[in-house]
Write a protein that holds these residues in place. Structure first.
Motif, PDB file in Angstrom:
ATOM      1  N   PHE A  75     -23.749  41.700   2.597  1.00 28.38           N
ATOM      2  CA  PHE A  75     -24.870  42.616   2.425  1.00 28.38           C
ATOM      3  C   PHE A  75     -25.927  42.036   1.487  1.00 28.38           C
ATOM      4  N   LEU A  76     -25.482  41.416   0.387  1.00 25.86           N
ATOM      5  CA  LEU A  76     -26.413  40.877  -0.596  1.00 25.86           C
ATOM      6  C   LEU A  76     -26.893  39.472  -0.233  1.00 25.86           C
ATOM      7  N   GLY A  77     -26.202  38.839   0.716  1.00 25.00           N
ATOM      8  CA  GLY A  77     -26.604  37.504   1.121  1.00 25.00           C
ATOM      9  C   GLY A  77     -26.225  36.422   0.136  1.00 25.00           C
ATOM     10  N   THR A  78     -25.239  36.697  -0.700  1.00 29.17           N
ATOM     11  CA  THR A  78     -24.776  35.720  -1.679  1.00 29.17           C
ATOM     12  C   THR A  78     -23.326  36.022  -2.018  1.00 29.17           C
ATOM     13  N   PRO A  79     -22.501  34.997  -2.258  1.00 32.45           N
ATOM     14  CA  PRO A  79     -21.085  35.253  -2.559  1.00 32.45           C
ATOM     15  C   PRO A  79     -20.918  36.169  -3.753  1.00 32.45           C
ATOM     16  N   SER A  80     -20.160  37.221  -3.569  1.00 27.57           N
ATOM     17  CA  SER A  80     -19.989  38.224  -4.620  1.00 27.57           C
ATOM     18  C   SER A  80     -18.550  38.709  -4.655  1.00 27.57           C
ATOM     19  N   ARG A  81     -18.166  39.209  -5.804  1.00 27.48           N
ATOM     20  CA  ARG A  81     -16.851  39.818  -5.965  1.00 27.48           C
ATOM     21  C   ARG A  81     -17.037  41.186  -6.597  1.00 27.48           C
ATOM     22  N   LEU A  82     -16.035  42.023  -6.447  1.00 30.25           N
ATOM     23  CA  LEU A  82     -16.052  43.343  -7.069  1.00 30.25           C
ATOM     24  C   LEU A  82     -14.914  43.407  -8.079  1.00 30.25           C
ATOM     25  N   VAL A  83     -15.254  43.747  -9.304  1.00 34.49           N
ATOM     26  CA  VAL A  83     -14.236  43.845 -10.342  1.00 34.49           C
ATOM     27  C   VAL A  83     -14.173  45.283 -10.834  1.00 34.49           C
ATOM     28  N   ARG A  84     -13.022  45.635 -11.394  1.00 37.93           N
ATOM     29  CA  ARG A  84     -12.804  46.992 -11.874  1.00 37.93           C
ATOM     30  C   ARG A  84     -12.481  46.976 -13.357  1.00 37.93           C
ATOM     31  N   LEU A  85     -13.013  47.959 -14.063  1.00 41.32           N
ATOM     32  CA  LEU A  85     -12.733  48.102 -15.482  1.00 41.32           C
ATOM     33  C   LEU A  85     -11.250  48.379 -15.680  1.00 41.32           C
ATOM     34  N   PRO A  86     -10.560  47.607 -16.500  1.00 40.74           N
ATOM     35  CA  PRO A  86      -9.131  47.867 -16.699  1.00 40.74           C
ATOM     36  C   PRO A  86      -8.916  49.163 -17.469  1.00 40.74           C
ATOM     37  N   PRO A  87      -7.854  49.891 -17.160  1.00 38.13           N
ATOM     38  CA  PRO A  87      -7.607  51.171 -17.844  1.00 38.13           C
ATOM     39  C   PRO A  87      -7.501  51.028 -19.363  1.00 38.13           C
ATOM     40  N   GLU A  88      -7.039  49.857 -19.822  1.00 39.60           N
ATOM     41  CA  GLU A  88      -6.827  49.675 -21.258  1.00 39.60           C
ATOM     42  C   GLU A  88      -8.045  49.086 -21.972  1.00 39.60           C
ATOM     43  N   HIS A  89      -9.239  49.145 -21.335  1.00 39.72           N
ATOM     44  CA  HIS A  89     -10.416  48.537 -21.948  1.00 39.72           C
ATOM     45  C   HIS A  89     -10.724  49.202 -23.291  1.00 39.72           C
TER      46      HIS A  89
END
Length: 249
Positions: A75-89
Motif C-alpha cells: 500500500f505504501l510502496g515501500t518495505p514496511s513492518r508493523l510492530v506492537r507496543l509490548p504490554p510491559e512497556h
C-alpha cells in the motif's frame, strides 16, 4: 460547562482514527490508542509527515488486539513492518504531569475543544481558504459547551471560549482523571487531508503561526494530558475542571 462530544483512538500510529461512543482510559491513554506502529526495515517509524497515505489506512482491532493489516508494504510502496507496543512497556512522557504513553509523540491524551477549531477556521476563512475538519487535528477527546452539567470549579461555560483547555490542570471525566502535561505542538501531519491521504501546502500551520506560536518555539493547538486515574469514558460525559493554571503562550 463542557461535555465530551467525541472519543477517537488511533490503533496504528499515523493511520486513521476511529470514533467511539465509549472507551476505556488506561494508564497509557485510550485502550489500543497508538499501540501499533509502522516501521521501515531499518526500524525507523513511518508517519504521515513522509507517508500521507497512512491516513487512508483504517485499522480495526479485535478484542485481544491481534488484527493489524498485513499489506502495508504494498500500500505504501515501500518495505514496511508493523510492530506492537509490548504490554510491559515503561515509556514515561514528560511534562507538568509526567505519565505513561504508548507510541504517541508525547503524552497519552490530546484534548481539544470545538471552540478552538471554530476560531482557527474563522481565521483561515479570512485568507479565503475553506474550513478544516476536526480530524486534521487528530485529538483523542473533543469537548464542547455542555448541557448544563459539566462545569469548571470557577463556573462558566469554559469550553465555549477558544483555547481554555490550555489552562485546565486537573480534569475529571466519567470515572477517570487527567493531569495537564503540556501544550500540543503541531507538525506537518496537520497538513494532510485525512480523507484523501494527500499533503496540502499551508493550512492550518500558516494561520496558527500568526497567533499560536509558543515562546519555546513551534505552533501549538490543543493540550496534552497524562492519565492520573484510569476509568471509563463516554460521549456525553461531563468534563469537570478542578484546577486551573495560567496560559503558557
Amino acid at each position: 460547562m463542557a461535555d465530551v462530544v467525541d472519543l477517537i483512538r488511533y490503533p496504528i500510529k499515523g493511520c486513521a482514527g476511529t470514533s467511539m461512543g465509549d472507551a476505556l482510559l488506561t494508564p497509557a491513554g485510550l485502550k489500543h490508542d497508538r499501540s501499533f506502529m509502522v516501521i521501515s526495515e531499518d526500524g525507523v517509524y513511518r508517519t504521515q509527515r513522509r507517508h500521507p497515505r497512512l491516513a487512508l489506512v483504517r485499522p480495526t482491532v479485535s478484542p485481544d488486539g491481534s488484527r493489524p493489516a498485513a499489506w502495508l508494504s504494498e500500500f505504501l510502496g515501500t518495505p514496511s513492518r508493523l510492530v506492537r507496543l509490548p504490554p510491559e512497556h515503561d515509556r514515561i512522557a514528560d511534562g507538568v504531569t509526567p505519565g505513561p504513553s504508548g507510541y504517541a509523540d508525547s503524552s497519552a491524551v490530546h484534548l481539544l475543544s470545538r471552540s478552538s477549531l471554530t476560531l482557527l477556521n474563522q481565521r483561515i476563512a479570512e485568507q479565503g481558504t475553506p474550513p478544516l475538519p476536526m480530524n486534521r487535528c487528530r485529538p483523542n477527546i473533543v469537548v464542547d459547551g455542555g448541557s448544563g452539567q459539566g462545569r469548571g470549579s470557577d463556573g462558566g461555560d469554559w469550553a465555549a471560549v477558544p483555547h481554555t483547555e490550555d489552562r485546565a490542570r486537573r480534569i475529571s471525566i466519567g470515572g477517570a482523571e487527567l493531569g495537564y502535561a503540556k501544550l500540543a505542538v503541531r507538525c506537518a501531519v496537520t497538513l494532510v487531508d485525512q480523507e484523501a491521504g494527500v499533503r496540502q501546502k499551508r493550512e492550518p500551520l500558516s494561520t496558527l503561526a500568526s497567533y499560536r506560536r509558543a515562546a519555546s518555539g513551534g505552533v501549538v493547538f490543543g493540550a496534552k494530558f497524562s492519565v492520573v486515574r484510569p476509568g471509563k469514558l463516554s460521549v456525553g460525559d461531563e468534563v469537570v475542571v478542578h484546577e486551573w493554571g495560567d496560559a503558557e503562550l
